[in-house]
Design a protein around this motif. Sequence first.
Motif, PDB file in Angstrom:
ATOM      1  N   GLY A   1       0.839  -1.201   0.000  1.00 16.32           N
ATOM      2  CA  GLY A   1       0.000   0.000   0.000  1.00 16.32           C
ATOM      3  C   GLY A   1       0.871   1.248   0.000  1.00 16.32           C
ATOM      4  N   THR A   2       1.906   1.233   0.817  1.00 20.39           N
ATOM      5  CA  THR A   2       2.821   2.372   0.875  1.00 20.39           C
ATOM      6  C   THR A   2       3.438   2.627  -0.496  1.00 20.39           C
ATOM      7  N   ALA A   3       3.931   1.565  -1.110  1.00 18.08           N
ATOM      8  CA  ALA A   3       4.593   1.717  -2.405  1.00 18.08           C
ATOM      9  C   ALA A   3       3.616   2.243  -3.458  1.00 18.08           C
ATOM     10  N   MET A   4       2.375   1.717  -3.434  1.00 15.84           N
ATOM     11  CA  MET A   4       1.401   2.146  -4.441  1.00 15.84           C
ATOM     12  C   MET A   4       1.006   3.605  -4.233  1.00 15.84           C
ATOM     13  N   GLN A   5       0.793   3.998  -2.968  1.00 17.86           N
ATOM     14  CA  GLN A   5       0.430   5.388  -2.703  1.00 17.86           C
ATOM     15  C   GLN A   5       1.551   6.323  -3.130  1.00 17.86           C
ATOM     16  N   GLY A   6       2.792   5.885  -2.921  1.00 19.97           N
ATOM     17  CA  GLY A   6       3.925   6.695  -3.341  1.00 19.97           C
ATOM     18  C   GLY A   6       4.009   6.774  -4.857  1.00 19.97           C
ATOM     19  N   LEU A   7       3.874   5.627  -5.496  1.00 23.25           N
ATOM     20  CA  LEU A   7       4.019   5.569  -6.947  1.00 23.25           C
ATOM     21  C   LEU A   7       2.926   6.382  -7.646  1.00 23.25           C
ATOM     22  N   PHE A   8       1.699   6.240  -7.168  1.00 24.22           N
ATOM     23  CA  PHE A   8       0.579   6.925  -7.819  1.00 24.22           C
ATOM     24  C   PHE A   8       0.378   8.337  -7.280  1.00 24.22           C
ATOM     25  N   LYS A   9       1.098   8.681  -6.232  1.00 22.63           N
ATOM     26  CA  LYS A   9       0.891   9.971  -5.569  1.00 22.63           C
ATOM     27  C   LYS A   9      -0.596  10.173  -5.297  1.00 22.63           C
ATOM     28  N   ASN A  10      -1.219   9.097  -4.869  1.00 18.54           N
ATOM     29  CA  ASN A  10      -2.669   9.129  -4.698  1.00 18.54           C
ATOM     30  C   ASN A  10      -2.998   8.487  -3.360  1.00 18.54           C
ATOM     31  N   PRO A  11      -3.652   9.255  -2.471  1.00 18.57           N
ATOM     32  CA  PRO A  11      -3.928   8.713  -1.135  1.00 18.57           C
ATOM     33  C   PRO A  11      -4.926   7.560  -1.147  1.00 18.57           C
ATOM     34  N   LEU A  12      -5.629   7.375  -2.271  1.00 21.34           N
ATOM     35  CA  LEU A  12      -6.599   6.270  -2.317  1.00 21.34           C
ATOM     36  C   LEU A  12      -5.982   4.989  -2.855  1.00 21.34           C
ATOM     37  N   ALA A  13      -4.720   5.066  -3.228  1.00 23.22           N
ATOM     38  CA  ALA A  13      -4.086   3.875  -3.788  1.00 23.22           C
ATOM     39  C   ALA A  13      -3.908   2.812  -2.698  1.00 23.22           C
ATOM     40  N   SER A  14      -4.021   1.568  -3.102  1.00 27.26           N
ATOM     41  CA  SER A  14      -3.824   0.444  -2.176  1.00 27.26           C
ATOM     42  C   SER A  14      -3.277  -0.707  -3.015  1.00 27.26           C
TER      43      SER A  14
ATOM     44  N   ALA B   1       8.409   0.961   8.492  1.00 29.01           N
ATOM     45  CA  ALA B   1       7.452   1.295   9.553  1.00 29.01           C
ATOM     46  C   ALA B   1       6.063   0.779   9.208  1.00 29.01           C
ATOM     47  N   SER B   2       5.646   0.963   7.939  1.00 21.68           N
ATOM     48  CA  SER B   2       4.334   0.475   7.513  1.00 21.68           C
ATOM     49  C   SER B   2       4.260  -1.037   7.656  1.00 21.68           C
ATOM     50  N   GLY B   3       5.334  -1.707   7.246  1.00 23.05           N
ATOM     51  CA  GLY B   3       5.335  -3.165   7.344  1.00 23.05           C
ATOM     52  C   GLY B   3       5.119  -3.623   8.772  1.00 23.05           C
ATOM     53  N   LEU B   4       5.899  -3.050   9.695  1.00 21.90           N
ATOM     54  CA  LEU B   4       5.761  -3.440  11.107  1.00 21.90           C
ATOM     55  C   LEU B   4       4.376  -3.070  11.628  1.00 21.90           C
ATOM     56  N   GLY B   5       3.929  -1.861  11.264  1.00 18.60           N
ATOM     57  CA  GLY B   5       2.602  -1.420  11.711  1.00 18.60           C
ATOM     58  C   GLY B   5       1.506  -2.322  11.150  1.00 18.60           C
ATOM     59  N   GLY B   6       1.631  -2.664   9.872  1.00 18.94           N
ATOM     60  CA  GLY B   6       0.619  -3.518   9.249  1.00 18.94           C
ATOM     61  C   GLY B   6       0.575  -4.889   9.894  1.00 18.94           C
ATOM     62  N   ALA B   7       1.748  -5.442  10.183  1.00 18.90           N
ATOM     63  CA  ALA B   7       1.797  -6.756  10.830  1.00 18.90           C
ATOM     64  C   ALA B   7       1.123  -6.694  12.198  1.00 18.90           C
ATOM     65  N   THR B   8       1.501  -5.687  12.997  1.00 21.45           N
ATOM     66  CA  THR B   8       0.904  -5.540  14.328  1.00 21.45           C
ATOM     67  C   THR B   8      -0.606  -5.371  14.216  1.00 21.45           C
ATOM     68  N   PHE B   9      -0.998  -4.489  13.296  1.00 21.57           N
ATOM     69  CA  PHE B   9      -2.414  -4.174  13.145  1.00 21.57           C
ATOM     70  C   PHE B   9      -3.226  -5.410  12.783  1.00 21.57           C
ATOM     71  N   LEU B  10      -2.753  -6.194  11.818  1.00 24.34           N
ATOM     72  CA  LEU B  10      -3.548  -7.347  11.389  1.00 24.34           C
ATOM     73  C   LEU B  10      -3.557  -8.444  12.464  1.00 24.34           C
ATOM     74  N   ILE B  11      -2.449  -8.597  13.167  1.00 28.20           N
ATOM     75  CA  ILE B  11      -2.419  -9.592  14.246  1.00 28.20           C
ATOM     76  C   ILE B  11      -3.442  -9.220  15.317  1.00 28.20           C
ATOM     77  N   LEU B  12      -3.468  -7.936  15.697  1.00 29.50           N
ATOM     78  CA  LEU B  12      -4.404  -7.508  16.741  1.00 29.50           C
ATOM     79  C   LEU B  12      -5.850  -7.565  16.238  1.00 29.50           C
ATOM     80  N   ALA B  13      -6.049  -7.180  14.975  1.00 30.68           N
ATOM     81  CA  ALA B  13      -7.402  -7.248  14.421  1.00 30.68           C
ATOM     82  C   ALA B  13      -7.891  -8.689  14.413  1.00 30.68           C
ATOM     83  N   ASP B  14      -7.004  -9.610  14.036  1.00 26.24           N
ATOM     84  CA  ASP B  14      -7.394 -11.015  13.999  1.00 26.24           C
ATOM     85  C   ASP B  14      -7.640 -11.547  15.416  1.00 26.24           C
ATOM     86  N   LEU B  15      -6.837 -11.064  16.366  1.00 26.99           N
ATOM     87  CA  LEU B  15      -7.056 -11.461  17.762  1.00 26.99           C
ATOM     88  C   LEU B  15      -8.450 -11.036  18.217  1.00 26.99           C
ATOM     89  N   LEU B  16      -8.795  -9.785  17.918  1.00 26.28           N
ATOM     90  CA  LEU B  16     -10.131  -9.292  18.280  1.00 26.28           C
ATOM     91  C   LEU B  16     -11.212 -10.115  17.575  1.00 26.28           C
TER      92      LEU B  16
END
Lengths: 311, 372
Positions: free
Chosen positions: B112-125, B319-334
């Motif tokens: 997602g980070t790479a796509m948003q950077g490449l497209f310069k578009n905040p909606l990119a994913s 940072a995004s990678g670590l954040g994404g990993a943490t986020f999905l682990i916690l979301a899945d835990l919930l």
Amino acid sequence: MHGFGVGRKPKASAPGLCVLAVVFGYLLAAATVLAAGGFPRTVVDELGQAIVLEQPPQRIISAGLAMDNILLSVTDPARVVGVTRFALDPAYSYVVDRVGDHMVIFDQLNAEQVLAAMPDIVLVTEWNDPDTVRQLRELGVQLYTFAGFDSVEDALDMVVRIGEITGDEERAQALVDEFRRRLDEVTGRVAGRSRPRVLYLDDWWGTAGPGLAFHDIIELAGGINVAAEHGLRGWQAIDPEALLAMNPDVIVTSTGPAWAEHLKGEPVVQAVRAGRTGRVYYVDYMGIHSHHYILAIELLARLLHPEAFQP
Amino acid sequence: MSATRGPAEAVPGADATPVEEAAFGIRSAALIVARPATLILALAGMLAAAVVVATAVGTVRLPYGETARVVLVKTLGLAWPLEPTYETIIWSVRLPRVLAAGVIGFALAVCGTAMQGLFKNPLASPDILGVSSGGALGAVAGIVLGWPLVNPWLVPTAAFVGALVTLVVVYALATRDGRTDMATLLLAGVAVSSFAGAVIALLYHFVEDGVLRQIVYWLMGNLSGKRWEHVAVMAPLVAAGSLGLWLLSRDLNLLMGGEDDARALGVSVERTKRWVMALTALVTGAAVSVAGVIGFVGLIVPHMLRLLIGPDHRWLIPASGLGGATFLILADLLARTAFSPVELRTGIVTALAGVPFFLYLLARRREMVRWS
């Protein structure tokens, strides 16, 4: 063993083979009796996988609503250690009072819960999460897979199979026999009468052609399934306008009484024969795959052919 | 943020962070709470904590001591006896699922980070090139053809191939004379995505109930039943792809100042685009092929981290990678435990828990911008 004997004596006489077969049969029967109600036994599930049961399983998990209903009807609830949460819902379950406090209630097949319950066998379907099923299989959990769920006969076959698994084949056979006796009674009464054209309709405007028990129930209760007439198979959503072309004599739903009332008020329903004559019915017991289908067949037969059930 | 150019026309300065800050107005735009390196360390710590908590807590309540014992004994290869049920639940069911969630969250957030950077578009994913939908179509085709019964790895492979084929198609549609027009690429991605979605929906009408269920399980994105093999198959692809994207982070930084400026500064623009897209497809494809389509992580997590750490991709990607990993682990835990034993779809939790936090960050940022 059988193949071995035949292979070594290609010229054995027919009477000789018969004697051999009879002796073999007696031996098998004796072994069956001696080994406590036929265990160990090998059962083959609906994917064709053979499962060896050393003893009657004492810790059984059902991971599907159909199996919940049948399993708890066939065997002692004390031997059932897990059912789906639908087994507790009177809208879907005819065995609510047989669900015990000792049972694990599943939302969906959950590997942790299954393993913690230490089951002897788990009854699963093709509808369960394939990844979880594979995980359990690889962890050595004994799985029996049911497939199909496509006809009334399949439901009866499931009753017999579950009886085989638990060792309650007498009870299972009794349920099937009762089903067939009551079905004979219904078919006897509706035989030779003019068959109304019936359309099944749920709240997605979905109807059911051959390949689903809804179709069988309509036909066994003495109706003609309009969806089948129009070449539909399985569950299909239809355009409400198509109702005009189908023009059913009767519309039947299993969604609920409120939906039946709602349908009566729909303009397209009012424009077809079923709506004009007020023959839009809710029939219970149609949606849950089990021997309880007989209740739906009886109910529907009375609605389609009230004169046949006059005392 | 990345789309606004403002004073960025000048020089999106080579590797000098202060220059980039000036160029992108990072100081005013982001909530930089600590030095990037400190933040990365903190994120790594949070990830470790998330793994521990998510392994200790589950549908089945196990004593924490036993859980720790199983993990220790198995990781260190000790010969101590273990309660077999605990061992199976922790080691064969729960831990691989947690790690799979981590790898998938990492993959999606990096892409997602790479796509948003490449497209310069905040909606990119990661989905923007149609890679997820293409993967989904590949998987669904495999399911319909009955491949799950032939070999369980055929469907993930089909998904992976579908993702890569989609990228090639979209890229070819948007490339003329060796130059890729980003706007066309975006449109082609959306169009191909919708088309794949429609083909899948069409298939619904022609398959049996059991097959339909399998398709739905797959499309909804699913972390249950994930095993060590899944982690082992995904992790190298995700690691290699993410490393590749990280190596391109300076080019991505320069691209954000505009293609012409980047070219003037010596970036091989078309080559960078191709590599970013190919690596993204590889990493997303790996995640999607194992877990199906899990939305939202790749869209929101990069924004969260961009607000916290600024748009410098050298820091933002890890940072995004670590954040994404943490986020999905916690979301899945919930998802597993909030209404246990009812198991929510992970996607429900990612949206319910993530969006309010994201909006909070956005609101705070606006305040800071106004005041600065």
